[in-house]
Enzyme design. Structure first.
Site, PDB file in Angstrom:
ATOM      1  N   PHE A 190      -3.694   0.619  19.880  1.00 49.37           N
ATOM      2  CA  PHE A 190      -3.984   1.724  20.793  1.00 49.37           C
ATOM      3  C   PHE A 190      -5.034   2.618  20.164  1.00 49.37           C
ATOM      4  CE2 PHE A 190      -3.563   5.591  23.186  1.00 49.37           C
ATOM      5  CZ  PHE A 190      -3.406   5.107  24.485  1.00 49.37           C
TER       6      PHE A 190
ATOM      7  N   GLU B  41     -17.337   0.604  31.316  1.00 45.80           N
ATOM      8  CA  GLU B  41     -15.918   0.810  31.007  1.00 45.80           C
ATOM      9  C   GLU B  41     -15.733   1.016  29.503  1.00 45.80           C
ATOM     10  OE1 GLU B  41     -13.179   1.781  31.655  1.00 45.80           O
ATOM     11  OE2 GLU B  41     -11.715   0.284  32.277  1.00 45.80           O
ATOM     12  N   ASP B  42     -14.735   1.797  29.134  1.00 48.45           N
ATOM     13  CA  ASP B  42     -14.466   2.011  27.711  1.00 48.45           C
ATOM     14  C   ASP B  42     -13.779   0.797  27.071  1.00 48.45           C
ATOM     15  OD1 ASP B  42     -12.111   2.460  29.117  1.00 48.45           O
ATOM     16  OD2 ASP B  42     -11.748   4.460  28.318  1.00 48.45           O
TER      17      ASP B  42
ATOM     18  N   ASP C 165      -8.312  -4.011  28.934  1.00 48.55           N
ATOM     19  CA  ASP C 165      -6.986  -4.286  28.399  1.00 48.55           C
ATOM     20  C   ASP C 165      -6.392  -5.431  29.229  1.00 48.55           C
ATOM     21  OD1 ASP C 165      -4.382  -4.137  27.474  1.00 48.55           O
ATOM     22  OD2 ASP C 165      -4.197  -1.981  27.643  1.00 48.55           O
TER      23      ASP C 165
ATOM     24  N   ARG D 197     -10.186  13.105  23.103  1.00 46.26           N
ATOM     25  CA  ARG D 197     -11.408  12.586  23.718  1.00 46.26           C
ATOM     26  C   ARG D 197     -12.665  13.040  22.978  1.00 46.26           C
ATOM     27  NH1 ARG D 197     -10.127  10.171  28.697  1.00 46.26           N
ATOM     28  NH2 ARG D 197      -8.473  11.181  29.860  1.00 46.26           N
TER      29      ARG D 197
ATOM     30  N   LYS E  85      -9.752  -5.736  24.406  1.00 49.52           N
ATOM     31  CA  LYS E  85      -8.526  -6.247  23.767  1.00 49.52           C
ATOM     32  C   LYS E  85      -8.187  -7.548  24.472  1.00 49.52           C
ATOM     33  CE  LYS E  85      -6.429  -1.674  23.519  1.00 49.52           C
ATOM     34  NZ  LYS E  85      -5.203  -0.930  23.812  1.00 49.52           N
TER      35      LYS E  85
ATOM     36  N   LYS F 144     -11.762   8.707  33.097  1.00 47.73           N
ATOM     37  CA  LYS F 144     -12.586   9.599  32.308  1.00 47.73           C
ATOM     38  C   LYS F 144     -13.122   8.919  31.051  1.00 47.73           C
ATOM     39  CE  LYS F 144      -9.456  13.435  33.406  1.00 47.73           C
ATOM     40  NZ  LYS F 144      -8.481  14.380  32.777  1.00 47.73           N
ATOM     41  N   GLY F 145     -12.394   7.884  30.587  1.00 47.01           N
ATOM     42  CA  GLY F 145     -12.625   7.331  29.256  1.00 47.01           C
ATOM     43  C   GLY F 145     -14.046   6.914  28.900  1.00 47.01           C
TER      44      GLY F 145
ATOM     45  N   ASP G 283      -8.583   8.731  25.344  1.00 48.79           N
ATOM     46  CA  ASP G 283      -7.510   9.691  25.064  1.00 48.79           C
ATOM     47  C   ASP G 283      -6.170   9.060  24.755  1.00 48.79           C
ATOM     48  OD1 ASP G 283      -7.032   8.743  27.788  1.00 48.79           O
ATOM     49  OD2 ASP G 283      -5.549  10.346  27.900  1.00 48.79           O
TER      50      ASP G 283
END
Ligand code: IMP
Ligand code: MG
Length: 193
Positions: A164, A111-112, A115, A177, A143, A55-56, A171
């Site tokens: 984070f 993509e948000d 990682d 969000r 990151k 969802k990000g 979220d």
């Protein structure tokens, strides 16, 4: 920032955690505009399908496509890898697949945050089997220090430290969000304060 109370748009702060500002609305908007300009220039008349990872990345996608100067198609995938905590489990499962046929088309995965890189590697491998013309990645944040597999964004908004983050679609346990800004979360250590 004071503990407790409300954030910018009525969102309640989670007890025991502090939200520290990382990117303002204006900073996000300028990053998104820069990415859209680059993408519009690079793809021009080609048939581009943006695949948003739910969802990000939904908020990032919606801002990005409104700035694009080219015609695109949009599709969504939903992958599950994170549990309820802050670290990836390493296991990835697809719970909603793309619906647009992508053979012969240019694909841009939206993509948000990158990682470990496992989500993107999984998707890139999977899409490659469907014989698209190309598969590239547009990520808002990276990151890089946490990478476990070799994957890079072709279009990157900003590299960030190993923190984070929440807000702007992203979220923490399904909360935060709808914050229009991006924050990084730190636990409140009462003994130190
Ligand atoms: P990767 O597969 O380890 O690269 O994980 C990428 C996914 O983990 C992203 O799509 C996010 O949904 C999630 N994620 C990574 N870092 C964060 C974070 O700081 N906050 C919230 N979600 C995150
Ligand atoms: Mg995600």
């Amino acid at each position: 920032m004071p503990e407790g109370g409300e954030l910018s748009n009525g969102v309640k702060r989670m007890e025991g955690y502090r939200l520290n500002p990382l990117l303002s609305r204006e900073e996000i908007a300028s990053i998104v505009k820069g990415l859209s300009d680059q993408i519009s220039k690079d793809y021009g008349e080609r048939e581009l399908v943006l695949v948003c990872i739910l969802k990000g990345a939904f908020m990032f996608l919606s801002d990005l496509i409104r700035q694009l100067q080219i015609s695109v198609q949009v599709d969504f995938v939903r992958l599950v890898s994170y549990g309820a905590g802050m670290r990836t489990s390493g296991k990835i499962k697809i719970t909603k697949d793309i619906e647009i046929p992508i053979e012969g088309k240019d694909i841009l995965i939206v993509e948000d945050i990158i990682d470990s890189g496992r989500t993107l590697q999984f998707l890139k491998d999977r899409f490659s089997l469907l014989k698209p013309r190309s598969v590239k990645v547009c990520a808002l944040l990276d990151k890089r220090a946490r990478r476990e597999v070799e994957v890079e964004a072709d279009y990157l908004g900003k590299e960030i430290d190993d923190v984070f983050i929440v807000g702007y679609g992203i979220d923490f346990n399904e909360t935060y969000r709808n914050l229009p800004e991006i924050y990084y979360v730190t636990p409140i250590d009462h003994q130190k304060e």
